[in-house]
Scaffold this active site. Structure first.
Site, PDB file in Angstrom:
ATOM      1  N   THR A  52     -29.710  27.656   0.750  1.00 47.11           N
ATOM      2  CA  THR A  52     -29.165  28.724   1.933  1.00 47.11           C
ATOM      3  C   THR A  52     -28.119  28.121   2.048  1.00 47.11           C
ATOM      4  O   THR A  52     -27.682  26.579   2.250  1.00 47.11           O
ATOM      5  CB  THR A  52     -30.065  28.415   3.565  1.00 47.11           C
ATOM      6  N   VAL A  54     -25.420  27.767   4.739  1.00 49.03           N
ATOM      7  CA  VAL A  54     -24.678  26.073   5.926  1.00 49.03           C
ATOM      8  C   VAL A  54     -25.521  24.981   5.351  1.00 49.03           C
ATOM      9  O   VAL A  54     -25.315  23.457   4.822  1.00 49.03           O
ATOM     10  CB  VAL A  54     -24.536  26.325   7.539  1.00 49.03           C
ATOM     11  N   CYS A  55     -27.234  24.343   4.552  1.00 49.71           N
ATOM     12  CA  CYS A  55     -27.955  23.823   4.642  1.00 49.71           C
ATOM     13  C   CYS A  55     -27.229  23.321   3.538  1.00 49.71           C
ATOM     14  O   CYS A  55     -27.228  21.925   2.804  1.00 49.71           O
ATOM     15  CB  CYS A  55     -29.354  24.466   4.190  1.00 49.71           C
ATOM     16  N   SER A  56     -27.258  23.640   2.147  1.00 48.77           N
ATOM     17  CA  SER A  56     -26.228  23.038   0.989  1.00 48.77           C
ATOM     18  C   SER A  56     -24.742  23.057   1.058  1.00 48.77           C
ATOM     19  O   SER A  56     -24.341  22.023   0.026  1.00 48.77           O
ATOM     20  CB  SER A  56     -26.649  24.398  -0.110  1.00 48.77           C
ATOM     21  N   LEU A  60     -26.891  19.034   4.219  1.00 49.47           N
ATOM     22  CA  LEU A  60     -27.738  17.715   3.390  1.00 49.47           C
ATOM     23  C   LEU A  60     -26.188  16.916   2.319  1.00 49.47           C
ATOM     24  O   LEU A  60     -26.639  16.289   2.561  1.00 49.47           O
ATOM     25  CB  LEU A  60     -27.885  18.858   2.055  1.00 49.47           C
TER      26      LEU A  60
END
Length: 172
Positions: A52, A54-56, A60
């Site tokens: 997703t 923001v996560c990517s 992370l």
């Protein structure tokens, strides 16, 4: 803010579990919270979902970039959990060259997130985990940062804030 059960000072039950799938393995295996946290200093961050936005783009990659800084603070393990299956998390880690730096803990059944009260319901995605970060020392939560619900909130759960808090904790 979402209703949460977990707080600083709480002990994470060693019987909670995740799914783990390492490279070169065909089938995921069960790993207990005891195996992850007991006798160790662990920074765990949780995301609404792998691959997703923001996560990517931020969460992370920033933990991967700060890996060495966490090691100098005495952190044994940096781990990530999401309401995804272990296959998805393994591929996401590989796509971000994080497989040797971040332990990917799948919580596709929501057992860990529900036990800690760290869930949210997202449009078009269903029940997911809240974005958070925590420092766990031998199963005890010492630091906890929980973002407001929503897939894009990213203010306090990143590595910069956690490193700052770890530094403050060292001074105490």
């Amino acid at each position: 803010m979402a209703q949460t059960k977990v707080k600083v000072g709480d002990k994470i039950s060693e019987n909670l579990y995740f799914g783990l799938l390492n490279n070169n393995e065909e089938e995921p295996k069960k790993i207990t919270a005891g195996e992850v946290f007991k006798g160790k200093k662990v920074v765990l961050f949780g995301i609404p979902g792998a691959f997703t936005s923001v996560c990517s783009s931020k969460h992370l990659p920033q933990f991967v970039e700060n890996f060495d800084k966490f090691k100098t603070k005495g952190i044994d393990t940096i781990a990530c959990t999401a309401v995804n299956d272990p296959y998805v998390l393994r591929e996401w880690a590989n796509a971000h060259k994080a497989d040797s730096k971040v332990l990917m803990l799948g919580d596709g059944e929501l057992s860990f997130h529900c036990a800690l009260g760290l869930t949210q319901n997202l449009p078009f995605a269903g029940e997911r985990g809240l974005r958070f970060s925590m420092f766990v020392d031998n199963c005890i939560i010492k630091l906890l940062n929980i973002e407001d619900p929503g897939p894009l909130n990213y203010k306090i759960s990143g590595p910069e804030n956690m490193l700052k808090q770890l530094g403050e904790l060292e001074k105490k």
